[in-house]
Motif scaffolding. Structure first.
Motif, PDB file in Angstrom:
ATOM      1  N   LEU A  52       3.155   5.270  -0.418  1.00  0.00           N
ATOM      2  CA  LEU A  52       2.943   4.661  -1.728  1.00  0.00           C
ATOM      3  C   LEU A  52       4.192   3.892  -2.127  1.00  0.00           C
ATOM      4  O   LEU A  52       5.114   4.434  -2.731  1.00  0.00           O
ATOM      5  N   SER A  56       1.621  -0.948  -1.323  1.00  0.00           N
ATOM      6  CA  SER A  56       0.592  -0.081  -0.742  1.00  0.00           C
ATOM      7  C   SER A  56      -0.764  -0.363  -1.379  1.00  0.00           C
ATOM      8  O   SER A  56      -0.866  -0.605  -2.588  1.00  0.00           O
ATOM      9  N   VAL A  58      -4.341   0.523  -2.878  1.00  0.00           N
ATOM     10  CA  VAL A  58      -4.957   1.627  -3.609  1.00  0.00           C
ATOM     11  C   VAL A  58      -6.342   1.208  -4.078  1.00  0.00           C
ATOM     12  O   VAL A  58      -6.632   0.017  -4.228  1.00  0.00           O
ATOM     13  N   PRO A  71      -4.534   6.199  -3.386  1.00  0.00           N
ATOM     14  CA  PRO A  71      -3.920   5.491  -2.256  1.00  0.00           C
ATOM     15  C   PRO A  71      -4.789   5.554  -1.002  1.00  0.00           C
ATOM     16  O   PRO A  71      -5.328   6.610  -0.653  1.00  0.00           O
ATOM     17  N   TRP A 193      -0.456  -1.087  -5.306  1.00  0.00           N
ATOM     18  CA  TRP A 193       0.009  -0.135  -6.305  1.00  0.00           C
ATOM     19  C   TRP A 193       0.799  -0.851  -7.402  1.00  0.00           C
ATOM     20  O   TRP A 193       0.648  -0.561  -8.587  1.00  0.00           O
TER      21      TRP A 193
END
Length: 224
Positions: A52, A56, A58, A71, A193
């Motif tokens: 994360l 990243s 998600v 995630p 993210w």
């Protein structure tokens, strides 16, 4: 319906005992992963990316003012998250098909717990294409920003309320007493993210096991 896909004998097969993919049944959350210890498998590897970080991937869900991120580095390993976000929520991911599906976790008007059956079922391509067009399934990947759904052997879920089998791609029961029933889809977004957090400053994020609890192995009867 199941006879139109592969394998046609899916409904004759009981859930696999000791399946290695364990659904998340007791999710835990935080504002980030910065203050926790993260097992190596969730942050290293070609399939899961780097855990994360800002970039990243998600799956983001917002429901009645509450926001949460899931995630792909966790979904890749566990495929199913049983959650509550202003009501029962089911978040699923099939790595083979690069397909995600988010829905209300409700069967027969009752909250249900879903797990991985251990089986795969490939629906006819036209069914998969219709599911994507209808917004029931979406493309997702832990390492790609623009993943497309693949028509391949797809995750089969089993619910504890009716013990029916559900196609993840179709968000629909294909075996058992619930056969033909569709789950109610919830809106979701696949993004980074960093972008999700910018748009939803009060969001929390799913923590990987052992912080979140996973299903114990248990024998299950053949779907009714």
């Amino acid at each position: 319906m199941v006879e139109n896909g592969f394998p046609r004998t899916l409904c004759d097969r009981p859930p696999v005992k000791n399946v290695g993919i364990r659904a998340v049944v007791g999710p835990a959350y935080a504002r980030s992963w910065d203050e926790i210890s993260v097992p190596e498998k969730y942050r290293l590897g070609a399939e899961v990316g780097d855990g994360l970080t800002a970039q990243s991937q998600v799956v983001g869900v917002e429901r009645d003012g509450a926001a949460r991120a899931y995630p792909l580095s966790v979904l890749w390993w566990h495929e199913v998250v049983n959650d509550d976000l202003n009501g029962p929520v089911l978040v699923t991911y099939c790595p083979l098909c690069q397909s995600g599906m988010v829905a209300k976790r409700v069967v027969d008007e009752q909250a249900a717990t879903f797990r991985v059956s251990g089986h795969l079922w490939q629906p006819p391509r036209i069914y998969t294409e219709a599911s994507v067009l209808d917004g029931r399934a979406f493309g997702a990947s832990a390492t790609e920003s623009d993943a497309e759904v693949r028509n391949s052997g797809n995750l089969v879920l089993v619910d504890d309320a009716t013990e029916s089998y559900w196609s993840q791609l179709l968000a629909r029961a294909v075996c058992g007493s619930a056969s033909g029933t569709r789950l109610d889809i919830l809106p979701s977004t696949v993004t980074t993210w960093d972008a999700w957090r910018d748009d939803h400053p009060k969001t929390d994020v799913l923590l990987p096991p052992p912080h979140s609890a996973v299903a114990r192995e248990a024998e299950r009867r053949q779907p009714r």
